[in-house]
Design a protein around this motif. Sequence first.
Motif, PDB file in Angstrom:
ATOM      1  N   UNK A  24       0.841  -1.198   0.000  1.00  0.00           N
ATOM      2  CA  UNK A  24       0.000   0.000   0.000  1.00  0.00           C
ATOM      3  C   UNK A  24       0.874   1.244   0.000  1.00  0.00           C
ATOM      4  N   UNK A  25       0.474   2.243  -0.795  1.00  0.00           N
ATOM      5  CA  UNK A  25       1.070   3.577  -0.738  1.00  0.00           C
ATOM      6  C   UNK A  25      -0.061   4.578  -0.917  1.00  0.00           C
ATOM      7  N   UNK A  26       0.268   5.855  -1.075  1.00  0.00           N
ATOM      8  CA  UNK A  26      -0.791   6.862  -1.183  1.00  0.00           C
ATOM      9  C   UNK A  26      -1.660   6.653  -2.408  1.00  0.00           C
ATOM     10  N   UNK A  27      -1.098   6.075  -3.479  1.00  0.00           N
ATOM     11  CA  UNK A  27      -1.848   5.815  -4.706  1.00  0.00           C
ATOM     12  C   UNK A  27      -2.796   4.628  -4.540  1.00  0.00           C
ATOM     13  N   UNK A  28      -3.871   4.623  -5.330  1.00  0.00           N
ATOM     14  CA  UNK A  28      -4.777   3.481  -5.436  1.00  0.00           C
ATOM     15  C   UNK A  28      -5.570   3.250  -4.144  1.00  0.00           C
ATOM     16  N   UNK A  29      -6.277   2.122  -4.085  1.00  0.00           N
ATOM     17  CA  UNK A  29      -7.035   1.781  -2.888  1.00  0.00           C
ATOM     18  C   UNK A  29      -6.092   1.562  -1.709  1.00  0.00           C
ATOM     19  N   UNK A  30      -6.556   1.864  -0.489  1.00  0.00           N
ATOM     20  CA  UNK A  30      -5.815   1.383   0.672  1.00  0.00           C
ATOM     21  C   UNK A  30      -5.890  -0.139   0.668  1.00  0.00           C
ATOM     22  N   UNK A  31      -5.002  -0.774   1.396  1.00  0.00           N
ATOM     23  CA  UNK A  31      -5.017  -2.231   1.440  1.00  0.00           C
ATOM     24  C   UNK A  31      -6.353  -2.731   1.977  1.00  0.00           C
ATOM     25  N   UNK A  32      -6.838  -2.116   3.040  1.00  0.00           N
ATOM     26  CA  UNK A  32      -8.123  -2.551   3.590  1.00  0.00           C
ATOM     27  C   UNK A  32      -9.239  -2.402   2.567  1.00  0.00           C
ATOM     28  N   UNK A  33      -9.296  -1.258   1.901  1.00  0.00           N
ATOM     29  CA  UNK A  33     -10.369  -1.040   0.932  1.00  0.00           C
ATOM     30  C   UNK A  33     -10.315  -2.064  -0.198  1.00  0.00           C
ATOM     31  N   UNK A  34      -9.115  -2.352  -0.678  1.00  0.00           N
ATOM     32  CA  UNK A  34      -9.004  -3.327  -1.768  1.00  0.00           C
ATOM     33  C   UNK A  34      -9.469  -4.703  -1.312  1.00  0.00           C
ATOM     34  N   UNK A  35      -9.046  -5.097  -0.118  1.00  0.00           N
ATOM     35  CA  UNK A  35      -9.436  -6.408   0.387  1.00  0.00           C
ATOM     36  C   UNK A  35     -10.931  -6.467   0.675  1.00  0.00           C
ATOM     37  N   UNK A  36     -11.495  -5.379   1.201  1.00  0.00           N
ATOM     38  CA  UNK A  36     -12.928  -5.351   1.494  1.00  0.00           C
ATOM     39  C   UNK A  36     -13.753  -5.421   0.213  1.00  0.00           C
TER      40      UNK A  36
END
Length: 667
Positions: free
Chosen positions: A479-491
Amino acid sequence: MRKYLPVLKLMAIFAVAFVFLACPNNADNTLDQNYDDDLGLTLNEDGSAVFKIWAPKASDVKLLVYEDVADVGEFDVDSASVGKTTDETLRGNPKKEFQMNKDEDGVWQYICDDVSPYKYYKYKIVNDGTTYYVCDINAKAASPDAIAAQIVDINSDPSAIPSGVSYGTKDFYKNPFTGSYTDAVIYEMHITDWSYAEDPETGNVGKYLTIANGTKVIDHLKDIGVTHVQILPVFEFAETNANTSYNWGYNPYHYNVPEGRYVTSGYTDGTQAVLELRTLIAKLHEAGIAVIMDVVYNHTSGTEGYSLYDSTVPGYYYRMTGNGGYSNGSGCGNEVDTEAPMMKKYIINSLKHWMLDYHFNGFRFDLMGLLSKETMADIYKELYKIDTSVMVYGEPWTGGTALVKNGSTSSVSSGSVGCGAFDDDFRDGIKGAEFGGFKTGQVQGNYYDSSIINGLLGKSGSNKRNTTGKLGLALHYVECHDNFTLFDKLAISYIGKTNVSGDLFDKIGEDGLAEVKKQDKLAAAYVFLSQGTAFMNGGQEFLRSKRGNENSYNANSTEAKPVNWINLKYKDTYLDVYNTYKGLIALRRANPAAFGSNASAKAEKVSDGVTKYTTGSFLVYFNATDKDVSISASGYTKAVDVSGGEPKESAQVPSSVPAKSFVILKK
């Protein structure tokens, strides 16, 4: 890179239209020289000053000096961003106007016998019959919005210097980190996001001093155990100080002065910005945390009259296409020509300035693929002379079709170490790729075992991001500032969709949260136990959510709960996740020969989704499947539990690794 996506989509549609036969990076070869003298302002002890600007194309240059900030002028339009340097209103009310003299190298100079009556200055430059009012690109302090340069020595003026710190030379330089790349654990943060964490109830959101004068954020960084913070851009970017809208800052206007929107209220003096940014860095150093600056030397916010660089020497500082247009490898309308001798010199001097005059300890290069490997190698060599522990790394890609030759699309071996690169192949293998549609990865049950193995061993995957053989030059992250947060992507992947907004905790429910937590912890274990350099985004350790916003570079920061805000209460709410991150970091830092720098580590696929990893005295099993998996632990007598926040050894060695989990064993 996601901040450029709208432009990149348009570029993809018309890709052919952007391909031109490239002319030499600088068609005017008479300008291809490396002027080897000090440019900008030089203050002398007798009160005199020398002003120098390299403007070889100019037919006339005058020095305008001002007594007060109220006199320096303003942009012609009341805009959220800077206006044109051709605006007559930028002339302001100068106290005096001096004719400068041009030498054979294209340098215009004026020696003022006594500058004590004046506080600010700018250049009135005539290029091709057009008059530009330009803040000195070599200035180290400026009036708000970089309208005029300030007549000051920031390394001797008390108003610019925090108590107990000195600047300007290698002798004064400070770095609390003395290790190698693989010893580092880098933590990314944005000034505004983290000022919310420090003090969300006051008007001090988005200020250097909110964090510097507080305790919550710095104590949190110390507690989780990171070695570095990487701060999103803090040089002067194009939004005006009056513009309170949120922005990450990837739109440079002046590379050498601090961003004024992060300065406390009443900001009128350029030294205040210098002082407050220096104070923040000094406070982080006091806590034993090194500081990395996110830099954007690949493009500027605008060109021609919207660029201080184009206004000074039209066309020189940018890569131009065969038809005279601006190459757009950044996706933002232009790309800086880092091979032009004077631009390359400028960038290296700018980086030295941020190191020696602020004590930044490293640099993350945005769109590093737009800088040539030669340039990045030279950058590292020069910065290494100042600090052998300096960290230099970046995004090994561009934002579109570019004219760069031999761009830095992988790590660059240089000197004793070199310039690192983010390993997007490992990232994509862990949680799914970020481009080409919504993808899932290992932790969600879509197995990329070869990517996982390569990443754990610090080897280049299919993208060949690090072929140097130096493990530390591979930056591992999910995870970095770009793209989905890790939590959001997994959710979102748990829900089975590709784009979901709103309260994702509510949408996945208790069962979903339990599953996503397992996936998140497993993703962290891949990164922190791997060979290479570990990187994480701030808030990742307590399930930071941006409510499904995939590209939050300008998401509103004025609502009650802004998309990008950091709420440290989540640290207690999801303490099991936080403690796992903390424990993994502690284990990594306590065993640097096993996790980070071990070229003898081995990894193999046991079965789909299951990886066996041996390094030093440790054996780790990763299980990304939905079922418990039996393991063989012959020769290993201890189990290491990191879930409590610190590694604890037990003689009870398990015979299996639970679903969506990992087991750490030790001899």
